[in-house]
Design a protein around this motif. Structure first.
Motif, PDB file in Angstrom:
ATOM      1  N   LEU A  40       0.827  -1.203   0.000  1.00  0.00           N
ATOM      2  CA  LEU A  40       0.000   0.000   0.000  1.00  0.00           C
ATOM      3  C   LEU A  40       0.864   1.258   0.000  1.00  0.00           C
ATOM      4  CD1 LEU A  40      -2.908   1.040   0.081  1.00  0.00           C
ATOM      5  CD2 LEU A  40      -2.825   0.860   2.573  1.00  0.00           C
ATOM      6  N   TYR A  41       1.892   1.247   0.827  1.00  0.00           N
ATOM      7  CA  TYR A  41       2.776   2.412   0.925  1.00  0.00           C
ATOM      8  C   TYR A  41       3.713   2.542  -0.279  1.00  0.00           C
ATOM      9  CZ  TYR A  41       1.271   3.451   5.688  1.00  0.00           C
ATOM     10  OH  TYR A  41       0.528   3.803   6.786  1.00  0.00           O
ATOM     11  N   TYR A  42       3.795   1.502  -1.076  1.00  0.00           N
ATOM     12  CA  TYR A  42       4.571   1.605  -2.315  1.00  0.00           C
ATOM     13  C   TYR A  42       3.887   2.569  -3.276  1.00  0.00           C
ATOM     14  CZ  TYR A  42       6.559   0.335  -6.852  1.00  0.00           C
ATOM     15  OH  TYR A  42       7.138   0.382  -8.094  1.00  0.00           O
ATOM     16  N   TYR A  43       2.557   2.558  -3.265  1.00  0.00           N
ATOM     17  CA  TYR A  43       1.787   3.391  -4.184  1.00  0.00           C
ATOM     18  C   TYR A  43       1.435   4.755  -3.609  1.00  0.00           C
ATOM     19  CZ  TYR A  43       1.249  -0.803  -7.029  1.00  0.00           C
ATOM     20  OH  TYR A  43       1.505  -1.897  -7.806  1.00  0.00           O
ATOM     21  N   PHE A  44       1.253   4.826  -2.291  1.00  0.00           N
ATOM     22  CA  PHE A  44       0.855   6.082  -1.648  1.00  0.00           C
ATOM     23  C   PHE A  44       1.641   6.263  -0.352  1.00  0.00           C
ATOM     24  CE2 PHE A  44      -2.731   4.559  -4.130  1.00  0.00           C
ATOM     25  CZ  PHE A  44      -3.028   5.669  -4.904  1.00  0.00           C
ATOM     26  N   THR A  45       2.153   7.460  -0.140  1.00  0.00           N
ATOM     27  CA  THR A  45       2.995   7.696   1.035  1.00  0.00           C
ATOM     28  C   THR A  45       2.216   7.614   2.344  1.00  0.00           C
ATOM     29  OG1 THR A  45       2.671  10.092   0.795  1.00  0.00           O
ATOM     30  CG2 THR A  45       4.643   9.140  -0.219  1.00  0.00           C
ATOM     31  N   ASP A  46       0.933   8.005   2.309  1.00  0.00           N
ATOM     32  CA  ASP A  46       0.106   7.929   3.517  1.00  0.00           C
ATOM     33  C   ASP A  46      -1.365   8.018   3.121  1.00  0.00           C
ATOM     34  OD1 ASP A  46      -0.386  10.645   2.947  1.00  0.00           O
ATOM     35  OD2 ASP A  46       1.104  11.333   4.398  1.00  0.00           O
ATOM     36  N   GLN A  47      -2.245   7.933   4.113  1.00  0.00           N
ATOM     37  CA  GLN A  47      -3.680   7.965   3.837  1.00  0.00           C
ATOM     38  C   GLN A  47      -4.134   9.307   3.277  1.00  0.00           C
ATOM     39  OE1 GLN A  47      -7.259   6.275   5.046  1.00  0.00           O
ATOM     40  NE2 GLN A  47      -6.392   5.693   7.025  1.00  0.00           N
ATOM     41  N   ASP A  48      -3.508  10.373   3.719  1.00  0.00           N
ATOM     42  CA  ASP A  48      -3.887  11.694   3.199  1.00  0.00           C
ATOM     43  C   ASP A  48      -3.694  11.759   1.686  1.00  0.00           C
ATOM     44  OD1 ASP A  48      -4.530  12.456   5.742  1.00  0.00           O
ATOM     45  OD2 ASP A  48      -2.976  13.985   5.937  1.00  0.00           O
ATOM     46  N   GLU A  49      -2.567  11.250   1.229  1.00  0.00           N
ATOM     47  CA  GLU A  49      -2.313  11.261  -0.221  1.00  0.00           C
ATOM     48  C   GLU A  49      -3.319  10.381  -0.955  1.00  0.00           C
ATOM     49  OE1 GLU A  49       1.009  10.102  -3.611  1.00  0.00           O
ATOM     50  OE2 GLU A  49       1.439   9.657  -1.500  1.00  0.00           O
ATOM     51  N   LEU A  50      -3.633   9.228  -0.379  1.00  0.00           N
ATOM     52  CA  LEU A  50      -4.591   8.327  -1.009  1.00  0.00           C
ATOM     53  C   LEU A  50      -5.969   8.980  -1.085  1.00  0.00           C
ATOM     54  CD1 LEU A  50      -5.566   5.650  -2.166  1.00  0.00           C
ATOM     55  CD2 LEU A  50      -5.604   4.711   0.165  1.00  0.00           C
ATOM     56  N   PHE A  51      -6.409   9.596   0.004  1.00  0.00           N
ATOM     57  CA  PHE A  51      -7.720  10.238   0.024  1.00  0.00           C
ATOM     58  C   PHE A  51      -7.795  11.377  -0.987  1.00  0.00           C
ATOM     59  CE2 PHE A  51     -10.597  13.514   1.845  1.00  0.00           C
ATOM     60  CZ  PHE A  51     -11.782  12.813   1.729  1.00  0.00           C
ATOM     61  N   GLN A  52      -6.774  12.203  -1.023  1.00  0.00           N
ATOM     62  CA  GLN A  52      -6.771  13.323  -1.968  1.00  0.00           C
ATOM     63  C   GLN A  52      -6.780  12.823  -3.409  1.00  0.00           C
ATOM     64  OE1 GLN A  52      -4.439  17.015  -0.668  1.00  0.00           O
ATOM     65  NE2 GLN A  52      -3.511  15.433   0.602  1.00  0.00           N
ATOM     66  N   THR A  53      -6.077  11.732  -3.665  1.00  0.00           N
ATOM     67  CA  THR A  53      -6.069  11.142  -4.999  1.00  0.00           C
ATOM     68  C   THR A  53      -7.467  10.649  -5.371  1.00  0.00           C
ATOM     69  OG1 THR A  53      -3.760  10.452  -4.742  1.00  0.00           O
ATOM     70  CG2 THR A  53      -5.049   9.342  -6.462  1.00  0.00           C
TER      71      THR A  53
END
Length: 200
Positions: A40-53
């Motif tokens: 999961l962290y390979y694709y997104f640095t953290d949950q904030d980045e994932l949510f914004q994406t």
């Protein structure tokens, strides 16, 4: 690689819509995705980045695409078509989720979270809102100049009315799911009210 990233975004968006952004943990995501934390962290640095994406992919980017496709000489009909395209893309996106209980109320909550807690998302959303408002102003002016609608209307007020048609949806009235076809009908009815009366 790209397919896996898209899969993460879709499943994460579904979870956020069901539980709310702040109620989704990394463990929830891992379980839903059947994926290790490292992957999961390979694709997104953290949950904030994932949510914004997720928010950009499902809400901001489709609206940007729809507004960018509005022809230079588009009148009100052209603008209604652009909004219809955006709403249709949102409807299609919601239908891809496994959980069909997700409704527009969930989506409204997510958008409130996104724009209140993430300044970058709020700025992008504001820019798009201003662009939409300007396009409505221009469409009204073009139709007035072509003598297709009344000239005595307040262009600014009518542009604001068109812009806010989508905001008339209210979950408090028991409308748990936005009726997209009804929204387009509302745009058309507003347009009809502006047209010049036929002289018999």
């Amino acid at each position: 690689m790209k397919d896996r990233r898209e899969y993460i975004i879709r499943k994460a968006m579904e979870l956020y819509a069901i539980k709310g952004f702040r109620n989704v943990s990394i463990t929830d995501l891992q379980f839903a995705l059947d994926m290790g934390r490292g992957t999961l962290y390979y694709y997104f640095t953290d949950q904030d980045e994932l949510f914004q994406t997720c928010m950009e992919k499902y809400f901001l980017e489709p609206k940007q695409r729809a507004l960018n496709k509005v022809p230079e000489n588009a009148g009100i009909d052209g603008m209604i078509a652009a909004v219809a395209e955006y709403l249709h893309s949102l409807e299609e996106a919601l239908m891809t989720f496994d959980n069909k209980a997700i409704n527009t109320s969930n989506v409204n909550d997510l958008m409130f979270t996104a724009y209140s807690q993430f300044p970058a998302l709020r700025r992008k959303a504001q820019r798009l809102a201003l662009k939409e408002l300007e396009l409505w102003r221009k469409a009204i002016f073009i139709d007035q100049r072509a003598d297709l609608i009344r000239r005595d209307i307040d262009r600014e007020q009518i542009a604001m009315m068109f812009t806010h048609v989508k905001n008339t949806f209210d979950p408090a009235l028991g409308q748990t799911q936005m009726n997209f076809s009804l929204l387009i009908k509302t745009y058309s009815e507003l347009h009809n009210l502006l047209k010049k009366e036929e002289i018999m």
